[in-house]
Design a protein around this motif. Sequence first.
Motif, PDB file in Angstrom:
ATOM      1  N   GLY A 170       0.737  -1.188   0.247  1.00 15.37           N
ATOM      2  CA  GLY A 170       0.030  -0.209   0.347  1.00 15.37           C
ATOM      3  C   GLY A 170       0.555   0.908  -0.770  1.00 15.37           C
ATOM      4  N   ALA A 174      -4.805   4.074   9.972  1.00 11.72           N
ATOM      5  CA  ALA A 174      -6.551   3.801   9.378  1.00 11.72           C
ATOM      6  C   ALA A 174      -5.754   5.076   8.826  1.00 11.72           C
ATOM      7  N   ARG A 205      -4.859   6.098   5.561  1.00 11.39           N
ATOM      8  CA  ARG A 205      -5.439   6.014   4.587  1.00 11.39           C
ATOM      9  C   ARG A 205      -6.154   4.052   3.699  1.00 11.39           C
ATOM     10  N   SER A 206      -7.215   4.591   2.374  1.00  9.26           N
ATOM     11  CA  SER A 206      -7.472   3.134   2.332  1.00  9.26           C
ATOM     12  C   SER A 206      -5.859   2.521   2.075  1.00  9.26           C
ATOM     13  N   ASP A 214      -4.772   1.968  -1.251  1.00  9.20           N
ATOM     14  CA  ASP A 214      -5.134   2.643  -2.274  1.00  9.20           C
ATOM     15  C   ASP A 214      -4.687   3.753  -3.720  1.00  9.20           C
ATOM     16  N   GLU A 254     -10.014  -8.129   3.648  1.00 10.46           N
ATOM     17  CA  GLU A 254     -10.439  -6.799   4.303  1.00 10.46           C
ATOM     18  C   GLU A 254     -11.399  -6.795   5.320  1.00 10.46           C
ATOM     19  N   GLU A 274     -13.954  -4.132   8.575  1.00 11.16           N
ATOM     20  CA  GLU A 274     -13.578  -2.755   8.530  1.00 11.16           C
ATOM     21  C   GLU A 274     -12.559  -2.455   9.592  1.00 11.16           C
ATOM     22  N   GLY A 328     -18.066   0.746   3.970  1.00 12.17           N
ATOM     23  CA  GLY A 328     -16.752   2.071   3.991  1.00 12.17           C
ATOM     24  C   GLY A 328     -15.829   1.064   2.830  1.00 12.17           C
ATOM     25  N   MET A 329     -15.907   0.143   2.674  1.00 11.90           N
ATOM     26  CA  MET A 329     -15.190  -0.815   1.107  1.00 11.90           C
ATOM     27  C   MET A 329     -14.762   0.523  -0.042  1.00 11.90           C
ATOM     28  N   LEU A 330     -13.238  -0.105  -1.043  1.00 12.30           N
ATOM     29  CA  LEU A 330     -13.400   0.352  -1.519  1.00 12.30           C
ATOM     30  C   LEU A 330     -13.972  -0.050  -2.749  1.00 12.30           C
ATOM     31  N   ARG A 370     -10.283   0.700  -7.245  1.00  9.52           N
ATOM     32  CA  ARG A 370      -8.641   1.066  -6.866  1.00  9.52           C
ATOM     33  C   ARG A 370      -7.916   1.436  -8.227  1.00  9.52           C
TER      34      ARG A 370
END
Length: 956
Positions: free
Chosen positions: A844, A851, A853-854, A856, A874, A876, A912-914, A917
Amino acid sequence: MKAAIYHIFFLFITTIFSQLLNAAPGDQRFRLVDDGVLIFPDQRFSPGIRTVKVQVVTDRILRVIASPQEIVAGNNLVVTLAIPAGKFNTSVTDSSITIKTAGISATANLFSGAVYFSDASGRTLFEERKSGGRNITPVIWEGQSLYRLQQSFELAGDDAIYGLGQHQEDAFNYRGQQVILFQNNTEVAVPFILSSKNYGVLWDNGSYSKVGDTRSFLPLSSLQLFDRNNNAGWLTAIYRNDKNKQQEIAFEKAESVIDYAYLGDTKMKLPADFAIQKGSVTWEGAIAGPRTGEYKLRFTYAGYLKVWIDGKLLFDKWRQAWNPGAGVINLPMEKDKKKNIKIEWIPDGGESYLTANWLPPADPGWENAFSFDSEAGRQIDYYVVAGNNMDEVISGYRELTGKAQIVPKWAMGFWQSRERYKTQAELLNTAAEFRKRKIPLDNIVLDWSYWKQDDWGSQDFDSTRFPNPTAMIDQLHKDYKMQLMISVWPKFYEGIEAYKKFDANGWLYKRNIADRQRDWIAQGYTSTFYDAFNENARKGFWDLIHYKLYVRGIDAWWMDASEPDILSNVSPQKRKEQMTPNAFGTAAESLNMYPLQNAKGIYEGQRSVDPNKRVFLLTRSGFAGSQRYAATIWSGDIASRWEDMKSQISAGLNFSMSGLPYWTMDIGGFSVEPRFEKPNDADLAEWRELMTRWYQFGAFVPLFRSHGQFPFREIYNIAPEEHPAYKSMLYYNKLRYRLMPYIYTLAGNAYHHNATIMRGLVMDFGKDPVVKNIGDQFMFGPSLLINPVYTYQQTQRKLYLPAGVDWYDLYTGGHFAGGQTIAAESPYGVIPVYVKAGSIIPTGPEIEYTAQRSADPLIVYVYAGSNGSFDLYEDEGLNYNYEKGAFSGIRFEYNDAARTLTIGDRKGSFSGMLQSRTLYIQLVKPGKPSGMDFKPSGRKVLYRGKKLVVDLEASR
């Protein structure tokens, strides 16, 4: 005449066996029951054993119980699986009965009750010893009739044994070794073994136990001893009252026993005219043994201990007196042939410890024996788990004892701690400095003594040092995006309000109070621990820390001294006295299970008031089943020396191979030699290198945390920013966070697939015989081969690349064939890391906390040379919604022949899942080396949750 006697004797024995062999199946020798078979052994062949039960648990798990009476129910503290009547078939011969499931079978001798085990293909796994393999001896503990339980197994000649918790003697394969199961600071008792033959044994007993070679170690006096003048019968003991003046000998003595094992022994046993505070003792002479083979010399020690054999230094250790260590020298010797020995001991102050004991080679016929010897119980009770590989065996262990909860995602990041942050300002300033320097950090730890000096157990902050703890925690959360873990001991000072409440309810162990035993704080205070076996006491302890601490916003619990360490360095007998009476029954039976129950109370307590926030426990001790209570175990107050760093590798591996996936250690060690507290230039240089090497190792264990006594352990306090130590530690911290998609997947797999994060090489390369005894290298997940550097000023690391697969250097992409030993370059700032061919490693972006950033974009490294797959996990990150199905998986599959990477449809979803990406996919292959540099290059694709097939050789 002799021939006639032999003939009569032969007829007698033949008649007896003929009668036994011709006995009808209905003659009470066994009885089939819904879940297995009951066997009633002939007392002539199995004295004292009235009933043996082989119980089918699942199609790959069997349970064996041997009882002197009727079978009794288990204690139900360790095994949580509700055992149904599994499917099995039986077959009977004149002398045996076999129970067979789809994955394992057991054959029991109908005369002795001895059992041997086979896998699904009929291959023998191991067996109970046919002669002398099982002993149940009546004993009395605390006025109750119990039994000493001994069970010996016969192993295959090439079997290797791992597990048994965490121990500090730097042994990896426990075959032929002895392991003591007694909870102690740095020692963790887990009665589960894992075999290289793909089976495991869970010994369901919580008492003080010996495992492996269970013979009692002998005093030094029972060896052949010779003094330095060759007089037989003793060694020459040389006492000096000033360790710095080696030429000044205070006196000499003839001595044949070295035995200062427990608290108070040196005061009672050492000569009165020896100045232990500043002196030293040397024993010189020679030893010899009664037969040829491998001898074991075992030492426990505090202070400095060195042992030379024939002039070669084989043992060089140090520990502070309040936390002695242990070690074994495995010494080949020839019958009656002398070996010169020199033992040099510099005690650590006025109370210190030293013992020297030995074991001869195993008796003929016992070379392949492996045993359990427990001092208290009601019956022999153990489970056998079979699998196609070690992971399946560990999965069976967790099926019995509970799944390993997923830790909160922040726990997989970096933690900063020290012994200790003394004020609110000191802790907050540390957090601010990390953020100012952009050093990644997720968790800061508040260690013991945040309370007033005389108020231990109140769980109240000392307001003079922590004027507003709620605001402090809030600032950590909001301004610094950090979690706070806090230390909670099960300890209470006599007379405080919490003590009075617990005492009134009968929740405290009172022997330490009756002994008027003081602790080490200031003038000393009398104290005791609560009874964690008492359900109401557990609830009471949770209520106390809930209302005093949790409501302020505490994120995680550091459960120190959970052995229970009511008083350090006491004998097992004294510990049992301190735990009597308890709600379980006898302390003898429950001795090792305290940390399991202590963790249970806090885990269940937090989930009862905040059911969807992940519990996190860091505890200094654990037991079989601790993983189900969200417990991570750390290796205790280890010393800050190179040899202690090395021993953590095998300690962590065996702990992980005991079935508990979350383990950590104090990076840099806890207890510090005086020379490092006020170092000269040479000692400072060594300290910085030791911290650097330990930090490199620590970045690749399940939990990544720094802690220890002074000197302070923050990166910037170890070395200035321009120093190579600082640069290396910062690099590996950032690398850990870059690898977070890979690392958090390992955490998800530990729950969903019962996987193991820190892996002995034998787990993944069991067909390669070389790896069975390699305990200083390991796999971090399925892909990364980690090779810690644990020698001062070492710049090359000899390591083995397992056979059957190719390997790549993580940093350069250099390609290596497996099945070879290499000298890997390991300059000051670098730990050798290799990647297995066929690996797929998602990485990543650079972040300062998990926490931030995601993940991506994802940079995905694919290593050519073999097909491979990786399932990115992945969820929460902070709650238990994963238990309800709120998580996602993305499967990556690499086809080496086609040079394609298939990214499958995303499975599952969570809040909250992307939804989409960017992925950069880099192929690493022979002839085109490329290191893990995190540059956004390679094949770029946009992934929206639907299957993609990426040609990695296509022109860009």
